[in-house]
Design a protein around this motif. Sequence first.
Motif, PDB file in Angstrom:
ATOM      1  N   ASP A   1     -18.337  38.481  -0.738  1.00  0.00           N
ATOM      2  CA  ASP A   1     -19.652  39.067  -0.482  1.00  0.00           C
ATOM      3  C   ASP A   1     -19.743  40.524  -0.935  1.00  0.00           C
ATOM      4  O   ASP A   1     -20.832  41.041  -1.133  1.00  0.00           O
ATOM      5  N   LEU A   2     -18.620  41.182  -1.065  1.00  0.00           N
ATOM      6  CA  LEU A   2     -18.585  42.581  -1.488  1.00  0.00           C
ATOM      7  C   LEU A   2     -17.903  42.621  -2.851  1.00  0.00           C
ATOM      8  O   LEU A   2     -16.687  42.535  -2.952  1.00  0.00           O
ATOM      9  N   ASP A   3     -18.705  42.724  -3.906  1.00  0.00           N
ATOM     10  CA  ASP A   3     -18.144  42.622  -5.250  1.00  0.00           C
ATOM     11  C   ASP A   3     -18.418  43.854  -6.106  1.00  0.00           C
ATOM     12  O   ASP A   3     -18.473  43.776  -7.317  1.00  0.00           O
ATOM     13  N   CYS A   4     -18.578  44.992  -5.473  1.00  0.00           N
ATOM     14  CA  CYS A   4     -18.858  46.241  -6.179  1.00  0.00           C
ATOM     15  C   CYS A   4     -17.856  47.287  -5.690  1.00  0.00           C
ATOM     16  O   CYS A   4     -17.735  47.506  -4.481  1.00  0.00           O
ATOM     17  N   GLU A   5     -17.147  47.924  -6.617  1.00  0.00           N
ATOM     18  CA  GLU A   5     -16.133  48.889  -6.211  1.00  0.00           C
ATOM     19  C   GLU A   5     -16.754  50.095  -5.521  1.00  0.00           C
ATOM     20  O   GLU A   5     -16.229  50.584  -4.522  1.00  0.00           O
ATOM     21  N   THR A   6     -17.878  50.565  -6.022  1.00  0.00           N
ATOM     22  CA  THR A   6     -18.544  51.709  -5.402  1.00  0.00           C
ATOM     23  C   THR A   6     -18.998  51.371  -3.988  1.00  0.00           C
ATOM     24  O   THR A   6     -18.866  52.190  -3.073  1.00  0.00           O
ATOM     25  N   CYS A   7     -19.509  50.155  -3.804  1.00  0.00           N
ATOM     26  CA  CYS A   7     -19.935  49.731  -2.464  1.00  0.00           C
ATOM     27  C   CYS A   7     -18.739  49.646  -1.518  1.00  0.00           C
ATOM     28  O   CYS A   7     -18.838  50.028  -0.352  1.00  0.00           O
ATOM     29  N   THR A   8     -17.623  49.173  -2.026  1.00  0.00           N
ATOM     30  CA  THR A   8     -16.417  49.066  -1.206  1.00  0.00           C
ATOM     31  C   THR A   8     -15.918  50.442  -0.791  1.00  0.00           C
ATOM     32  O   THR A   8     -15.582  50.666   0.378  1.00  0.00           O
ATOM     33  N   ILE A   9     -15.891  51.366  -1.734  1.00  0.00           N
ATOM     34  CA  ILE A   9     -15.433  52.724  -1.427  1.00  0.00           C
ATOM     35  C   ILE A   9     -16.385  53.391  -0.436  1.00  0.00           C
ATOM     36  O   ILE A   9     -15.944  54.057   0.508  1.00  0.00           O
ATOM     37  N   THR A  10     -17.680  53.198  -0.632  1.00  0.00           N
ATOM     38  CA  THR A  10     -18.662  53.798   0.273  1.00  0.00           C
ATOM     39  C   THR A  10     -18.542  53.226   1.675  1.00  0.00           C
ATOM     40  O   THR A  10     -18.524  53.968   2.660  1.00  0.00           O
ATOM     41  N   ARG A  11     -18.453  51.913   1.772  1.00  0.00           N
ATOM     42  CA  ARG A  11     -18.325  51.285   3.091  1.00  0.00           C
ATOM     43  C   ARG A  11     -17.056  51.719   3.801  1.00  0.00           C
ATOM     44  O   ARG A  11     -17.069  52.044   4.986  1.00  0.00           O
ATOM     45  N   SER A  12     -15.954  51.700   3.081  1.00  0.00           N
ATOM     46  CA  SER A  12     -14.695  52.057   3.731  1.00  0.00           C
ATOM     47  C   SER A  12     -14.661  53.545   4.079  1.00  0.00           C
ATOM     48  O   SER A  12     -14.161  53.922   5.140  1.00  0.00           O
TER      49      SER A  12
ATOM     50  N   ALA B   1     -11.392  55.582   2.179  1.00  0.00           N
ATOM     51  CA  ALA B   1     -12.037  55.304   0.895  1.00  0.00           C
ATOM     52  C   ALA B   1     -11.001  54.889  -0.152  1.00  0.00           C
ATOM     53  O   ALA B   1     -11.227  53.956  -0.934  1.00  0.00           O
ATOM     54  N   TYR B   2      -9.866  55.564  -0.166  1.00  0.00           N
ATOM     55  CA  TYR B   2      -8.794  55.205  -1.101  1.00  0.00           C
ATOM     56  C   TYR B   2      -8.277  53.797  -0.826  1.00  0.00           C
ATOM     57  O   TYR B   2      -8.045  53.016  -1.747  1.00  0.00           O
ATOM     58  N   LEU B   3      -8.110  53.475   0.441  1.00  0.00           N
ATOM     59  CA  LEU B   3      -7.636  52.142   0.806  1.00  0.00           C
ATOM     60  C   LEU B   3      -8.639  51.073   0.383  1.00  0.00           C
ATOM     61  O   LEU B   3      -8.252  50.017  -0.119  1.00  0.00           O
ATOM     62  N   GLY B   4      -9.923  51.349   0.557  1.00  0.00           N
ATOM     63  CA  GLY B   4     -10.943  50.408   0.105  1.00  0.00           C
ATOM     64  C   GLY B   4     -10.887  50.201  -1.398  1.00  0.00           C
ATOM     65  O   GLY B   4     -11.021  49.076  -1.890  1.00  0.00           O
ATOM     66  N   SER B   5     -10.677  51.280  -2.139  1.00  0.00           N
ATOM     67  CA  SER B   5     -10.564  51.181  -3.590  1.00  0.00           C
ATOM     68  C   SER B   5      -9.349  50.349  -3.990  1.00  0.00           C
ATOM     69  O   SER B   5      -9.432  49.492  -4.878  1.00  0.00           O
ATOM     70  N   GLU B   6      -8.225  50.597  -3.336  1.00  0.00           N
ATOM     71  CA  GLU B   6      -7.008  49.835  -3.648  1.00  0.00           C
ATOM     72  C   GLU B   6      -7.168  48.360  -3.288  1.00  0.00           C
ATOM     73  O   GLU B   6      -6.712  47.485  -4.023  1.00  0.00           O
ATOM     74  N   GLN B   7      -7.821  48.087  -2.172  1.00  0.00           N
ATOM     75  CA  GLN B   7      -8.038  46.691  -1.795  1.00  0.00           C
ATOM     76  C   GLN B   7      -8.935  45.992  -2.805  1.00  0.00           C
ATOM     77  O   GLN B   7      -8.710  44.833  -3.145  1.00  0.00           O
TER      78      GLN B   7
ATOM     79  N   LYS C   1      -9.205  46.744  -6.003  1.00  0.00           N
ATOM     80  CA  LYS C   1      -8.409  46.535  -7.220  1.00  0.00           C
ATOM     81  C   LYS C   1      -7.438  45.369  -7.050  1.00  0.00           C
ATOM     82  O   LYS C   1      -7.232  44.583  -7.979  1.00  0.00           O
ATOM     83  N   LEU C   2      -6.843  45.257  -5.866  1.00  0.00           N
ATOM     84  CA  LEU C   2      -5.932  44.137  -5.617  1.00  0.00           C
ATOM     85  C   LEU C   2      -6.673  42.808  -5.620  1.00  0.00           C
ATOM     86  O   LEU C   2      -6.148  41.797  -6.104  1.00  0.00           O
ATOM     87  N   LEU C   3      -7.882  42.799  -5.090  1.00  0.00           N
ATOM     88  CA  LEU C   3      -8.664  41.563  -5.093  1.00  0.00           C
ATOM     89  C   LEU C   3      -9.027  41.160  -6.518  1.00  0.00           C
ATOM     90  O   LEU C   3      -8.929  39.987  -6.878  1.00  0.00           O
ATOM     91  N   ILE C   4      -9.423  42.114  -7.334  1.00  0.00           N
ATOM     92  CA  ILE C   4      -9.726  41.822  -8.741  1.00  0.00           C
ATOM     93  C   ILE C   4      -8.472  41.311  -9.445  1.00  0.00           C
ATOM     94  O   ILE C   4      -8.525  40.351 -10.219  1.00  0.00           O
TER      95      ILE C   4
END
Length: 195
Positions: A95-106, A171-177, A179-182
Amino acid sequence: MENHKSNNKENITIVDISRKINQLPEAERNLLENGSVYVGLNAALCGLIANSLFRRILNVTKARIAAGLPMAGIPFLTTDLTYRCFVSFPLNTGDLDCETCTITRSGLTGLVIGGLYPVFLAIPVNGGLAARYQSALLPHKGNILSYWIRTSKPVFRKMLFPILLQTMFSAYLGSEQYKLLIKALQLSEPGKEIH
């Protein structure tokens, strides 16, 4: 009937994502699955720091464990659950497929729930202890808000660095997660050949 078909398609997608996540190496899979625990531990640390600062300002020397446990436990559980609900679960379900959205949310989860919430939680905990043990002169009914604003300003100034650190880490953890999902989604299925 159509709802049943769309739910089945969605379940297949979730199953495919979880199967691909299981193909990752164990260290990467742990970061993807348990990242919320790390953010929660940082929130617990922020809660303990805020608790310590308010205890010093209000001269509270008693009930260290009684105040420390909720100041570590409640922020940990709240941040862990919130991060799982707003970042980890949407990532793992697609459901969350945007890196910017992931970083913002986290990052927002780290800021609001992991950083600011423990500081605001420390106010009533330590205020109640100060009133109970009469360790500080507390205000009368008319100027309660101004008293707590004046008392909290030095704490918020000192907590600026831990709050920013919590936000950046989250935010860094969200970005890494993300990238790992991709990376997991780009893995080929075992037993299937690409032609």
